[in-house]
Scaffold this motif. Structure first.
Motif, mmCIF file in Angstrom:
data_model
loop_
_atom_site.group_PDB
_atom_site.id
_atom_site.type_symbol
_atom_site.label_atom_id
_atom_site.label_comp_id
_atom_site.label_asym_id
_atom_site.label_seq_id
_atom_site.Cartn_x
_atom_site.Cartn_y
_atom_site.Cartn_z
ATOM 1 N N ALA A 1 0.895 -1.111 -0.393
ATOM 2 C CA ALA A 1 0.019 -0.035 -0.044
ATOM 3 C C ALA A 1 1.205 1.340 0.036
ATOM 4 C CB ALA A 1 -0.546 0.015 1.089
ATOM 5 N N HIS A 2 1.953 1.160 0.483
ATOM 6 C CA HIS A 2 2.956 2.346 0.798
ATOM 7 C C HIS A 2 3.294 2.536 -0.549
ATOM 8 C CE1 HIS A 2 6.096 5.008 2.169
ATOM 9 N NE2 HIS A 2 7.138 4.462 1.580
ATOM 10 N N LEU A 3 4.002 1.665 -1.154
ATOM 11 C CA LEU A 3 4.794 1.906 -2.999
ATOM 12 C C LEU A 3 4.119 2.269 -2.882
ATOM 13 C CD1 LEU A 3 7.078 -1.524 -2.507
ATOM 14 C CD2 LEU A 3 8.190 0.964 -1.669
ATOM 15 N N ASP A 4 5.251 2.856 -4.409
ATOM 16 C CA ASP A 4 4.317 3.540 -5.993
ATOM 17 C C ASP A 4 3.878 2.373 -6.443
ATOM 18 O OD1 ASP A 4 5.087 3.857 -8.562
ATOM 19 O OD2 ASP A 4 3.541 5.579 -8.552
ATOM 20 N N ARG B 1 5.771 0.091 -8.732
ATOM 21 C CA ARG B 1 7.051 -0.365 -7.929
ATOM 22 C C ARG B 1 6.346 -1.715 -7.575
ATOM 23 N NH1 ARG B 1 11.470 0.694 -3.738
ATOM 24 N NH2 ARG B 1 12.547 -2.178 -4.325
ATOM 25 N N ALA B 2 5.142 -1.452 -6.580
ATOM 26 C CA ALA B 2 4.521 -2.889 -6.019
ATOM 27 C C ALA B 2 4.621 -3.448 -7.013
ATOM 28 C CB ALA B 2 3.446 -2.536 -5.459
ATOM 29 N N ALA B 3 3.785 -3.271 -7.905
ATOM 30 C CA ALA B 3 3.707 -4.087 -9.430
ATOM 31 C C ALA B 3 4.975 -4.905 -10.057
ATOM 32 C CB ALA B 3 2.843 -3.634 -10.717
ATOM 33 N N LEU C 1 -2.834 -3.806 -9.807
ATOM 34 C CA LEU C 1 -1.683 -4.396 -9.547
ATOM 35 C C LEU C 1 -1.646 -4.805 -10.758
ATOM 36 C CD1 LEU C 1 -1.294 -4.749 -5.314
ATOM 37 C CD2 LEU C 1 -0.266 -2.904 -7.288
ATOM 38 N N LEU C 2 -2.061 -6.476 -11.156
ATOM 39 C CA LEU C 2 -2.471 -7.550 -11.843
ATOM 40 C C LEU C 2 -2.403 -7.250 -13.700
ATOM 41 C CD1 LEU C 2 -4.916 -10.342 -10.691
ATOM 42 C CD2 LEU C 2 -1.795 -10.685 -11.001
#
Length: 433
Positions: A225-228, A231-233, A259-260
């Motif tokens: 949740a914190h990451l861009d 970047r999370a993807a 995210l997927l």
């Protein structure tokens, strides 16, 4: 060997800790200090140790009889095995002081704190007495010298300053560099959220992916949740597909789909397939990236694949032999070759000559109790998962089974000591009782 009287905290990371009779207790993971009033040197309260069950515990400095170059020795008495919990007026020297931005007095020169030294007093207490700082020159390509100063020669080490300012992570990353991902995850879990985010942002995608896989579920969701989002993807792409699927399954449908969609199609495809299975079945437990070769591959080629240092140990124990294609879902499954058999056969022969065709497989919808009995019956650490048409769709490893058998919060609390040891050991005089 004479005990050391001045100890730099960063050099203590990972030191083995022994009891008075030479018994191994654990390893040092951090130093706990209570900040002093004004510019007085802080008192060192104790050490954070990681014991073999991965639990982090607190040991008061009064229990430490000597700190040697390669070990810490404790005196007689019991050790409190309760999980360490940081108090509001305490700071973790490695986790929160390293890389702090400070001002050198009286020159007012900006600097970065790279290490902290502690020394014993006449009363057997320990204090943080010296700081190693590197001036921030602002000149590219120039590395400023490091100076060791008294604690009161720098400004900026108050609690409010340390918890409010952005803080670098280079020295902390240097400490983490020699640690396994599971140990880094344990350290991150103990850090305040602000510091945890700073470290996560500084780690590269591959290293962060390895660490995220070892974090408790709530920490995983918090970091994502914190990451861009991009970047999370990227981090999800670098994770093992089964771990990525487990994490995404805990998110809302909106966040999961977003995210997927940001992941590369070739990376998201196996994750999407895994998400189709219930979490407590062989399909939900499996990884979609086992070691697969065709029957005309040689023993040497199979061994080269299992030598991959990035391959989990459990997955390296079995090589699956299938008709093309070798990406899951594969062509028809023919059998497997155990690594012991690979090591015994001439490198030039084909894997088809060493096949184990008798080992039973798991259906993708096999429930967790059936998977558990399967591993117990065949003494395996890895097993094949097939669909109804005899295609290999993945492999279950014993660590994934254990993850689902242990209590949900096992990563946070560590494993219980046998015989209720936590309740039986007193903690005389410790501030973390």
């Amino acid at each position: 060997m004479a005990p050391v009287t001045r100890v730099f905290a960063a050099r203590m990371a990972g030191l083995a800790v022994f009891g008075p009779d030479g018994e191994s207790i654990g390893r040092v993971r951090d130093v706990v200090a209570a900040l002093g009033v004004g510019r007085q040197p802080p008192r060192v309260l104790g050490l954070v140790l990681e014991i073999p069950t991965r639990r982090r515990i607190f040991v008061p400095m009064l229990r430490v009889t000597s700190i040697e170059p390669n070990a810490v020795v404790l005196g007689t008495g019991t050790v409190n095995l309760r999980k360490f919990g940081q108090r509001p007026n305490e700071l973790l020297v490695l986790g929160q002081l390293l890389d702090a931005r400070v001002t050198v007095l009286p020159s007012e020169a900006p600097a970065t704190l790279v290490d902290v030294a502690m020394e014993p007093t006449r009363t057997r207490d320990w204090q943080l007495t010296k700081v190693a700082v590197r001036e921030r020159t602002g000149r590219l390509g120039r590395r400023a010298p490091t100076h060791v100063l008294d604690w009161d020669q720098v400004r900026g080490l108050g609690f409010a300053e340390l918890t409010g300012q952005p803080q670098g992570v280079q020295q902390l990353l240097a400490v983490f560099d020699a640690m396994r991902a599971v140990d880094v995850a344990s350290a991150l879990h103990e850090l305040p959220a602000k510091r945890r985010y700073e470290v996560a942002e500084a780690l590269d995608d591959e290293r962060l992916a390895d660490v995220v896989e070892e974090l408790p579920e709530e920490d995983q969701k918090d970091l994502v949740a914190h990451l861009d989002e991009q970047r999370a993807a990227d981090v999800l792409e670098a994770m093992n597909p089964d771990d990525a699927a487990d994490l995404l399954a805990e998110l809302s449908e909106v966040d999961k789909d977003r995210l997927l969609g940001l992941m590369a199609p070739e990376e998201s495809a196996p994750v999407r397939r895994l998400l189709e299975y219930s979490a407590d079945t062989a399909g939900g437990l499996m990884t979609s990236e086992p070691v697969v070769v065709t029957p005309d591959a040689t023993i040497a080629e199979a061994l080269a694949m299992v030598r991959n240092p990035d391959l989990p140990v459990a997955l390296a124990s079995l090589v699956f032999v299938c008709r093309a294609p070798t990406a899951t879902p594969t062509g028809r499954y023919l059998g497997c070759v155990h690594i012991q058999r690979l090591l015994r056969e001439p490198p030039s022969i084909l894997v088809a000559a060493a096949l184990d065709t008798d080992l039973a497989s798991l259906p993708a919808d096999a429930p967790l109790p059936e998977v558990t009995r399967y591993f117990a019956a065949y003494n395996l650490v890895c097993g094949p998962v097939l669909d109804d048409e005899e295609h290999l769709v993945g492999a279950v490893t014993v660590d994934d089974v254990l993850d689902h058998l242990l209590p949900e919060n096992w990563r946070e609390s560590g494993l219980p000591e046998p015989g209720g040891a936590e309740e039986q050991v007193p903690n005389p005089g410790a501030p973390h009782a």
